[in-house]
Design a protein around this motif. Structure first.
Motif, PDB file in Angstrom:
ATOM      1  N   TRP A 298       0.956  -1.064   0.143  1.00 25.67           N
ATOM      2  CA  TRP A 298      -0.307   0.532  -0.113  1.00 25.67           C
ATOM      3  C   TRP A 298       0.860   0.906   0.192  1.00 25.67           C
ATOM      4  O   TRP A 298       1.454   1.664   1.074  1.00 25.67           O
ATOM      5  N   VAL A 299       1.084   1.498  -1.382  1.00 24.53           N
ATOM      6  CA  VAL A 299       1.458   3.574  -0.891  1.00 24.53           C
ATOM      7  C   VAL A 299       0.812   4.589  -0.489  1.00 24.53           C
ATOM      8  O   VAL A 299       0.608   4.354  -1.356  1.00 24.53           O
ATOM      9  N   LEU A 300       1.198   5.693   0.150  1.00 22.80           N
ATOM     10  CA  LEU A 300       0.483   6.258   0.311  1.00 22.80           C
ATOM     11  C   LEU A 300       0.624   7.024  -0.122  1.00 22.80           C
ATOM     12  O   LEU A 300      -0.483   8.151  -0.426  1.00 22.80           O
ATOM     13  N   GLU A 301       2.091   7.793  -0.250  1.00 27.46           N
ATOM     14  CA  GLU A 301       2.005   8.818  -1.229  1.00 27.46           C
ATOM     15  C   GLU A 301       3.116   8.707  -2.375  1.00 27.46           C
ATOM     16  O   GLU A 301       4.452   7.812  -1.461  1.00 27.46           O
ATOM     17  N   PRO A 302       3.696   9.120  -3.361  1.00 29.10           N
ATOM     18  CA  PRO A 302       2.514   9.680  -3.902  1.00 29.10           C
ATOM     19  C   PRO A 302       1.539   9.264  -4.256  1.00 29.10           C
ATOM     20  O   PRO A 302       1.597   7.622  -4.676  1.00 29.10           O
TER      21      PRO A 302
END
Length: 272
Positions: free
Chosen positions: A120-124
């Motif tokens: 799970w990439v929160l940013e970008p």
């Protein structure tokens, strides 16, 4: 005012040789590689596919002296793209250099695609091909910001942990103690798993809401495109906040104090 009176001088047509040369170069290159051409034939966008099937675009802005002078090339790369050009060159030479540059960045995009697909990439939120950082969720209000070197994507990246001290200090210790175990022969994600001795939350098993909590001040997750990156250090609280919201909140509290660019104060939730 002077420019408006001389509008004819501002729109000097390009010589016929410019158009005949450009059309000839496009025909040699192949129209199937052209994604867009503007009506004035001054901007051309070419498309290409790398060896892994990823689609890429290069935008060429041509000046009136083409082909004596090279066009300006705009690409979505994490590194500068410089074109080697001679007056006798054509668009196919730029296209071949573009393909070679795509292959040189293959391992970098492979590494980031694996992270984007399996964690799970929160940013970008919507990373471009030129983005070199990923903020990866580890647990509840705990994440790691990874800065990958495009030239050496299989080497240990810069890692910055975000979260409460009691949660991130053990991760920092593991990273420092296991740094010598980094293996360039295996993927970046697998190396991170082994060094930190964790399994990152999987897209298949968990929803983003399971570990990405809203800011405790503005009650929103996104603020000007940023996710909450400050967390209360009290293990019983652990409420996340946007840095901007927390700064504004603490500035208004009489109990807060500031030392240079750091402000100290109580948590809005638990008053610790």
């Amino acid at each position: 005012e002077i420019a408006l009176k001389n509008t004819q001088d501002l729109h000097i047509p390009r010589p016929p040789e410019y158009y005949s040369c450009l059309v000839r170069d496009l025909e040699i290159l192949g129209w199937n590689k052209v994604a867009y051409v503007d009506t004035g034939l001054t901007t051309v966008r070419l498309k290409a596919e790398d060896s892994c099937g990823r689609q890429h675009l290069i935008t060429l802005k041509l000046n009136a002296k083409y082909p004596t002078e090279p066009p300006d090339c705009l690409v979505d790369f994490p590194v500068p793209f410089a074109v080697s050009w001679m007056p006798q060159n054509s668009l196919i030479d730029i296209y071949n250099q573009f393909l070679a540059a795509l292959e040189s960045l293959k391992e970098f995009w492979d590494a980031l695609d694996e992270i984007d697909g399996k964690t799970w990439v929160l940013e970008p939120e919507n990373p471009t091909r030129g983005a070199t950082t990923r903020r990866i969720a580890i647990g509840n209000n705990v994440s790691v910001n990874v800065e990958v070197d495009p030239r050496h994507p299989n080497m240990l990246p810069e890692c910055y942990f975000l979260g409460a001290d009691h949660a991130v200090n053990p991760l920092r210790t593991k990273l420092n103690n296991n740094m010598h175990l980094w293996d360039p022969e295996i993927s970046l994600l697998q190396n991170l798993r082994e060094l930190l001795e964790i399994d990152f939350p999987s897209r298949a098993m968990l929803e983003k809401s399971d570990f990405a909590k809203d800011c405790g001040i503005c009650y929103a997750y996104r603020l000007d495109g940023s996710a909450p990156d400050q967390v209360c250090d009290d293990p019983r609280c652990g409420q996340p906040f946007h840095q901007a919201c927390l700064y504004e909140w603490l500035q208004g509290l009489p109990t807060s104090r500031q030392s240079f660019n750091v402000i100290f104060g109580e948590c809005p939730y638990c008053n610790k």
